[in-house]
Motif scaffolding. Structure first.
Motif, PDB file in Angstrom:
ATOM      1  N   LYS A 132       0.675  -1.633  -0.064  1.00 47.83           N
ATOM      2  CA  LYS A 132       0.210   0.048   0.395  1.00 47.83           C
ATOM      3  C   LYS A 132       0.600   1.158  -0.294  1.00 47.83           C
ATOM      4  O   LYS A 132       0.864   2.342  -0.486  1.00 47.83           O
ATOM      5  CB  LYS A 132      -1.079  -0.349   1.278  1.00 47.83           C
ATOM      6  N   ASP A 133       2.018   1.166   0.777  1.00 47.51           N
ATOM      7  CA  ASP A 133       2.839   2.244   0.802  1.00 47.51           C
ATOM      8  C   ASP A 133       3.794   2.495   0.392  1.00 47.51           C
ATOM      9  O   ASP A 133       4.534   3.728   0.607  1.00 47.51           O
ATOM     10  CB  ASP A 133       2.962   2.949   2.614  1.00 47.51           C
ATOM     11  N   GLY A 134       4.505   1.456  -0.708  1.00 47.29           N
ATOM     12  CA  GLY A 134       5.795   1.474  -0.792  1.00 47.29           C
ATOM     13  C   GLY A 134       7.035   1.450  -0.146  1.00 47.29           C
ATOM     14  O   GLY A 134       6.716   0.794   1.305  1.00 47.29           O
ATOM     15  N   PHE A 135       7.942   1.407  -1.150  1.00 44.08           N
ATOM     16  CA  PHE A 135       9.172   1.783  -0.030  1.00 44.08           C
ATOM     17  C   PHE A 135       9.483   3.061   0.797  1.00 44.08           C
ATOM     18  O   PHE A 135      11.083   3.787   1.369  1.00 44.08           O
ATOM     19  CB  PHE A 135      10.908   0.995  -0.821  1.00 44.08           C
ATOM     20  N   GLY A 136       8.512   4.072   0.164  1.00 40.89           N
ATOM     21  CA  GLY A 136       9.234   5.447   1.336  1.00 40.89           C
ATOM     22  C   GLY A 136      10.427   5.988  -0.304  1.00 40.89           C
ATOM     23  O   GLY A 136      11.136   7.226   0.640  1.00 40.89           O
ATOM     24  N   ILE A 137      10.566   6.018  -0.852  1.00 39.40           N
ATOM     25  CA  ILE A 137      11.571   6.582  -1.680  1.00 39.40           C
ATOM     26  C   ILE A 137      11.150   6.585  -3.531  1.00 39.40           C
ATOM     27  O   ILE A 137      10.842   5.593  -3.742  1.00 39.40           O
ATOM     28  CB  ILE A 137      12.902   5.769  -1.860  1.00 39.40           C
ATOM     29  N   THR A 138      11.445   7.060  -3.734  1.00 35.82           N
ATOM     30  CA  THR A 138      11.485   7.162  -5.831  1.00 35.82           C
ATOM     31  C   THR A 138      12.919   7.601  -6.897  1.00 35.82           C
ATOM     32  O   THR A 138      13.390   8.082  -6.552  1.00 35.82           O
ATOM     33  CB  THR A 138      10.444   8.340  -5.883  1.00 35.82           C
ATOM     34  N   GLY A 139      13.275   6.363  -7.216  1.00 32.60           N
ATOM     35  CA  GLY A 139      13.841   6.257  -7.748  1.00 32.60           C
ATOM     36  C   GLY A 139      14.829   6.533  -7.614  1.00 32.60           C
ATOM     37  O   GLY A 139      16.072   6.924  -8.632  1.00 32.60           O
ATOM     38  N   ALA A 155      16.776   3.596  -5.788  1.00 28.54           N
ATOM     39  CA  ALA A 155      16.702   1.929  -6.228  1.00 28.54           C
ATOM     40  C   ALA A 155      17.536   1.105  -7.408  1.00 28.54           C
ATOM     41  O   ALA A 155      17.560   1.960  -8.475  1.00 28.54           O
ATOM     42  CB  ALA A 155      16.021   1.251  -5.089  1.00 28.54           C
ATOM     43  N   ASP A 156      19.147   0.687  -6.796  1.00 23.61           N
ATOM     44  CA  ASP A 156      19.084   0.222  -7.682  1.00 23.61           C
ATOM     45  C   ASP A 156      19.312  -1.522  -8.174  1.00 23.61           C
ATOM     46  O   ASP A 156      18.342  -2.365  -9.059  1.00 23.61           O
ATOM     47  CB  ASP A 156      20.643  -0.505  -7.482  1.00 23.61           C
ATOM     48  N   SER A 180       8.493   1.904  -9.210  1.00 25.74           N
ATOM     49  CA  SER A 180       8.525   3.732  -9.024  1.00 25.74           C
ATOM     50  C   SER A 180       9.783   3.203  -7.876  1.00 25.74           C
ATOM     51  O   SER A 180      11.046   4.934  -7.886  1.00 25.74           O
ATOM     52  CB  SER A 180       7.733   4.557  -7.919  1.00 25.74           C
ATOM     53  N   ALA A 181      10.819   2.982  -7.234  1.00 23.32           N
ATOM     54  CA  ALA A 181      11.609   2.935  -6.373  1.00 23.32           C
ATOM     55  C   ALA A 181      13.032   2.993  -7.451  1.00 23.32           C
ATOM     56  O   ALA A 181      13.880   3.011  -6.867  1.00 23.32           O
ATOM     57  CB  ALA A 181      12.271   1.922  -5.337  1.00 23.32           C
ATOM     58  N   ILE A 182      12.598   2.161  -7.880  1.00 25.88           N
ATOM     59  CA  ILE A 182      14.269   1.509  -9.466  1.00 25.88           C
ATOM     60  C   ILE A 182      14.287   2.993  -9.927  1.00 25.88           C
ATOM     61  O   ILE A 182      14.276   4.036 -10.190  1.00 25.88           O
ATOM     62  CB  ILE A 182      13.921   0.157  -9.912  1.00 25.88           C
ATOM     63  N   ILE A 213      15.529   1.365 -15.431  1.00 26.13           N
ATOM     64  CA  ILE A 213      14.640   1.062 -16.587  1.00 26.13           C
ATOM     65  C   ILE A 213      14.387   1.045 -17.839  1.00 26.13           C
ATOM     66  O   ILE A 213      13.757   0.361 -18.441  1.00 26.13           O
ATOM     67  CB  ILE A 213      13.220   1.830 -15.790  1.00 26.13           C
ATOM     68  N   GLU A 214      14.844   2.516 -17.993  1.00 22.57           N
ATOM     69  CA  GLU A 214      15.386   2.331 -19.260  1.00 22.57           C
ATOM     70  C   GLU A 214      15.965   2.098 -20.275  1.00 22.57           C
ATOM     71  O   GLU A 214      16.210   0.994 -21.854  1.00 22.57           O
ATOM     72  CB  GLU A 214      15.411   4.034 -19.867  1.00 22.57           C
TER      73      GLU A 214
END
Length: 283
Positions: free
Chosen positions: A166-173, A175-176, A194-196, A201-202
């Motif tokens: 629900k709340d994710g990891f608390g970070i955005t963009g 993470a490796d 969202s975290a990676i 991702i590209e």
């Protein structure tokens, strides 16, 4: 003493591993004036431990002896207090390889559980990496934070007590790599994406889904054949195939994840619990 940096001398406040034999080890926290009872008698922390070198042979009060070892993630895995079912060294090594972890990596993990995998990740990504670990259970999250402080790795890890689905990891963009070990990992894929890091991702490509079935007392299956349509696994002379419903669910989740490369190690016990990896693969 730290789980990610080797020390020569035992100091007050250190965690050490008391080695009585290959089948008998225990972790203790060194405290001035304290004693620890073993099968060979008492160990007096002030005189027997503090100021001694790690690896020393210590004589106990009854005349027997033990070795005092420096803690490592591998020793912690076989000696930690179990709050949940844990991952062991063989699986941890495979996960670390597949996630391509290295010093400086930023990693997301859920759930924290007993911290077996967490300690190995921290040693791998030190000294400049960071682990963001999420645990749904409040008491387990609090205990994990306490252990990280005692093991002097708290500067490398952030523990969050929340529902990752629900709340994710608390970070955005940033993470490796992302690792999920939760009952419904497919519900957290959006948050994993969202975290990676966006640039990772590209550069990703889709890879086949890998199922790894676990049979009750029979132990782990060997992956015999894998492709995009079906998965066949074998153990001894028997061969098993993951149920089609489960396969369809995970293929659908792969399709929903856009360009994220997803690697699954799935424990399919009557379709009740799954374990999988999400990571990025450079083209």
């Amino acid at each position: 003493m730290s789980f990610v940096e080797y020390s020569e001398i035992i100091q007050e406040g250190d965690v050490v591993i008391i080695f009585q034999g290959h089948e008998s080890m225990m972790p203790i926290k060194v405290q001035s004036g304290a004693q620890t009872q073993t099968r060979y008698g008492a160990i007096r922390h002030s005189s027997d431990l503090i100021g001694q070198r790690f690896g020393s042979k210590v004589t106990c009060s009854k005349g027997g002896w033990v070795y005092v070892l420096h803690p490592t993630p591998e020793l912690w895995t076989v000696n930690l207090p179990h709050r949940t079912q844990i991952l062991y060294t063989t699986d941890i090594a495979n996960i670390t390889l597949m996630l391509e972890l290295k010093p400086g990596s930023v990693v997301c993990e859920s759930g924290t559980g007993s911290g077996s995998l967490s300690h190995s990740i921290l040693r791998t990504i030190a000294p400049t990496g960071h682990l963001h670990t999420v645990e749904f259970h409040a008491q387990r999250a609090e205990k994990a934070m306490q252990e990280f402080k005692e093991h002097k790795v708290s500067h490398l890890v952030t523990v969050r007590n929340q529902d990752v689905c629900k709340d994710g990891f608390g970070i955005t963009g940033i993470a490796d790599a992302v690792f999920l070990d939760i009952p419904s990992p497919w519900e957290a894929i959006t948050h994993a994406k969202s975290a990676i890091k966006r640039k990772e991702i590209e550069k990703t490509v889709k890879i086949p889904v890998v199922f790894h079935k676990l049979l009750g007392e029979g132990g782990r299956m060997n992956i015999h054949y894998v492709n995009e349509r079906s998965v066949s696994l074998s153990r001894h002379s028997h061969r098993h195939t993951v149920c089609s419903d489960c396969l369809n669910i995970f293929h659908a989740e792969v399709a929903r994840a856009d360009d994220i490369a997803i690697r699954y190690l799935v424990l399919c016990n009557s379709c009740e619990h799954s374990r999988f990896l999400v990571d990025t693969v450079t083209v």
